[in-house]
Design a protein around this motif. Structure first.
Motif, short mmCIF file in Angstrom:
data_model
loop_
_atom_site.label_atom_id
_atom_site.label_comp_id
_atom_site.label_asym_id
_atom_site.label_seq_id
_atom_site.Cartn_x
_atom_site.Cartn_y
_atom_site.Cartn_z
N TYR A 304 -5.78 5.90 -12.52
CA TYR A 304 -6.20 6.48 -14.01
C TYR A 304 -6.37 7.95 -13.47
O TYR A 304 -7.37 8.57 -14.16
N SER A 305 -6.00 8.47 -12.29
CA SER A 305 -6.36 9.65 -11.94
C SER A 305 -5.61 10.94 -13.00
O SER A 305 -4.44 10.64 -13.34
N SER A 306 -6.30 12.00 -12.64
CA SER A 306 -5.48 13.08 -13.13
C SER A 306 -4.10 13.66 -12.34
O SER A 306 -4.53 13.59 -10.97
N LEU A 307 -3.16 13.85 -13.10
CA LEU A 307 -2.09 14.61 -12.24
C LEU A 307 -2.36 15.73 -11.62
O LEU A 307 -1.60 15.95 -10.54
N LEU A 308 -3.07 16.47 -12.60
CA LEU A 308 -3.39 17.93 -11.81
C LEU A 308 -4.08 17.59 -10.58
O LEU A 308 -3.94 18.42 -9.51
N GLN A 309 -4.99 16.80 -10.36
CA GLN A 309 -5.66 16.54 -9.13
C GLN A 309 -4.86 16.11 -8.17
O GLN A 309 -4.79 16.37 -6.90
N LEU A 310 -3.67 15.24 -8.35
CA LEU A 310 -2.94 14.48 -7.40
C LEU A 310 -1.91 15.88 -6.71
O LEU A 310 -1.68 15.91 -5.64
N THR A 311 -1.64 16.62 -7.70
CA THR A 311 -0.82 17.73 -7.34
C THR A 311 -1.40 18.78 -6.34
O THR A 311 -0.75 19.52 -5.49
N ARG A 312 -2.77 18.78 -6.36
CA ARG A 312 -3.50 19.61 -5.44
C ARG A 312 -3.44 19.19 -4.08
O ARG A 312 -3.67 19.54 -3.13
N MET A 313 -3.29 17.55 -3.92
CA MET A 313 -3.49 16.94 -2.55
C MET A 313 -2.18 17.23 -1.99
O MET A 313 -1.09 17.09 -2.31
N PRO A 314 -2.29 17.31 -0.59
CA PRO A 314 -1.07 17.74 0.23
C PRO A 314 -0.45 16.40 0.69
O PRO A 314 -0.19 16.02 2.06
N PHE A 315 0.00 15.54 -0.21
CA PHE A 315 0.76 14.24 0.10
C PHE A 315 2.27 14.71 0.42
O PHE A 315 2.83 15.61 -0.14
N SER A 316 2.98 13.86 1.25
CA SER A 316 4.53 14.02 1.35
C SER A 316 5.30 12.89 0.88
O SER A 316 6.53 12.92 0.82
N GLU A 317 4.67 11.75 0.54
CA GLU A 317 5.20 10.62 -0.05
C GLU A 317 4.68 10.00 -1.15
O GLU A 317 3.29 9.89 -1.35
N LEU A 318 5.40 9.53 -2.02
CA LEU A 318 4.77 8.64 -3.28
C LEU A 318 5.52 7.29 -3.16
O LEU A 318 6.52 7.44 -3.10
N LYS A 319 4.58 6.19 -3.34
CA LYS A 319 5.08 5.05 -3.35
C LYS A 319 4.86 4.28 -4.67
O LYS A 319 3.85 3.99 -5.09
N ILE A 320 5.85 3.86 -5.17
CA ILE A 320 5.90 3.16 -6.45
C ILE A 320 5.29 1.76 -6.48
O ILE A 320 5.70 0.96 -5.74
N ASP A 321 4.37 1.47 -7.26
CA ASP A 321 3.69 0.29 -7.14
C ASP A 321 4.66 -1.04 -7.32
O ASP A 321 5.36 -1.03 -8.27
N LYS A 322 4.50 -2.07 -6.34
CA LYS A 322 5.29 -3.30 -6.80
C LYS A 322 5.40 -3.79 -7.84
O LYS A 322 6.29 -4.66 -8.25
N SER A 323 4.23 -3.83 -8.69
CA SER A 323 4.12 -4.51 -9.89
C SER A 323 5.33 -3.87 -11.08
O SER A 323 5.85 -4.60 -11.82
N PHE A 324 5.45 -2.59 -10.94
CA PHE A 324 6.60 -1.94 -11.67
C PHE A 324 7.91 -2.41 -11.21
O PHE A 324 9.05 -2.82 -11.90
#
Length: 407
Positions: A304-324
């Motif tokens: 339930y995190s803010s997308l704004l917070q996530l966009t500030r983080m230096p991630f290189s990959e995003l993994k779609i959760d297996k439940s979806f």
């Protein structure tokens, strides 16, 4: 290979027996009951591979059954069936997944024999006794404690399993995810979600993480003559380690001392963990990226995190959760979420990986939606070190290892 086992609970006796009869020609041993007490007695004694569970049951309804299965840490895969609305069926499935249960599929009533067969046929080609998932003992109801885990770390009883990640466009193996495993000498297989939490609660996460990192890096270094620096290694990172100022140094040293490059190591953090302490996380993640490590947001879409917070983080990959992913073919809502995540990832210039790919239809849907990196049982289940190395040696994109590329 032993005969796969199917356990059915449904208050409709005729339907339950019909499902039992449908399974038998597939060389699947099937048992049926309409009684919850008998169901749990058979579950413990018989250890089925798959459970068909009706949601609308007298006395103890399907949601209560799911909760009890989760409490018992049931490792069987669930087929949830009912005549309720699709949204209720999907909600029950999400509840099961969030409680740590594995889903084989949904079976809305009324259904045809072919509907059930489509979910059971994959059992014919799967090992009934997965040594990692089904290593059990008469003491399986007991839980490992802090002392057990400390002793296991001292004895180096923890091991690593490796699950390949595939690029759909090329068919190539682009990396593996390292997954911690613990087989207790008396209690049997201890679920990672139990012993990782145990380690975090009792200040054992640092020695545990070091052992897993060292094993995984040793394994990767041993493959170097064959893979020549191409294979990526993903390893889960506890949020508690982000407060360790020495983390970048010891991780870098562990990688480089084995002749490896930090650019080939992907550190995975869950969406929730990455945003617990935004300021501290941002500083540590930036330091890790400066050392060359790749960073992945794991289980994306469940927090339930803010997308704004996530966009500030230096991630290189995003993994779609297996439940979806696992409910994508049966749930319009899951597909909407998946496509939104893929669009978000592309706009942020992130690599996107789908976890939990278990059939050809889901794989093809994900690729059409723009997700090229895939991980799940349809590619390969997590394998012990020697088996994983052998799988990699034998894998050929143009053979049956990659059926989705045919035609």
């Amino acid at each position: 290979m032993s005969q796969p086992k199917l356990l059915i609970i449904d208050d409709d006796t005729i339907l339950g027996l019909m499902m039992q009869n449908i399974a038998r020609p597939l060389n699947i041993e099937a048992r049926y009951t309409s009684d919850a007490l008998q169901f749990f007695a058979v579950l413990e004694q018989w250890q089925p591979d798959v459970v068909v569970l009706d949601l609308v049951m007298p006395g103890m309804d399907g949601v209560q059954l799911i909760q009890e299965l989760a409490r018992r840490r049931c490792r069987a895969r669930l087929i949830i069936t009912s005549g309720v609305s699709p949204r209720v069926l999907e909600a029950a499935q999400r509840s099961a997944v969030e409680n740590g249960l594995s889903i084989a599929g949904m079976l809305p009533k009324p259904f045809t024999p072919d509907d059930l067969l489509s979910l059971l046929v994959p059992l014919e080609s799967e090992p009934a006794d997965n040594a990692l998932a089904r290593h059990r003992s008469p003491l399986q109801g007991l839980k490992a404690d802090r002392i057990d885990l400390g002793r296991a770390l001292d004895r180096r009883e923890l091991s690593v399993a490796y699950q390949p990640k595939i690029c759909y466009r090329t068919g190539a193996v682009i990396g593996v995810e390292a997954l911690a495993r613990w087989v207790h000498p008396e209690l049997g297989m201890v679920p990672p979600d139990h012993f990782i939490v145990l380690a975090e609660q009792h200040n054992l996460i640092h020695p545990l993480s070091r052992q897993i990192f060292e094993q995984a890096l040793d394994w990767l270094a041993g493959l170097e003559p064959e893979y020549g620096g191409r294979l990526m290694l993903s390893i889960n990172l506890s949020a508690l380690l982000l407060s360790d100022a020495g983390l970048p140094d010891w991780l870098s040293q562990a990688v480089e001392s084995r002749g490896l490059s930090t650019e080939r190591v992907i550190l995975e953090l869950t969406e929730t963990c990455a945003t617990q302490d935004v300021g501290g996380s941002l500083e540590m993640l930036t330091r890790l990226r400066m050392r060359g490590f790749q960073l992945s947001i794991d289980d994306f879409g469940t927090g339930y995190s803010s997308l704004l917070q996530l966009t500030r983080m230096p991630f290189s990959e995003l993994k779609i959760d297996k439940s979806f992913v696992m409910s994508a073919m049966a749930s319009h809502e899951s597909r909407v979420i998946i496509e939104s995540i893929i669009d978000l990832g592309h706009n942020l210039k992130l690599e996107i990986t789908a976890e939990g790919v278990e059939d050809d239809a889901t794989l093809r849907y994900l690729c059409q939606a723009g997700c090229e990196l895939l991980q799940g049982y349809y590619v390969s289940r997590p394998l012990p070190a020697e088996q994983a190395a052998q799988w990699l040696r034998e894998y050929r994109p143009d053979r049956n290892h990659w059926p989705a590329r045919a035609g």
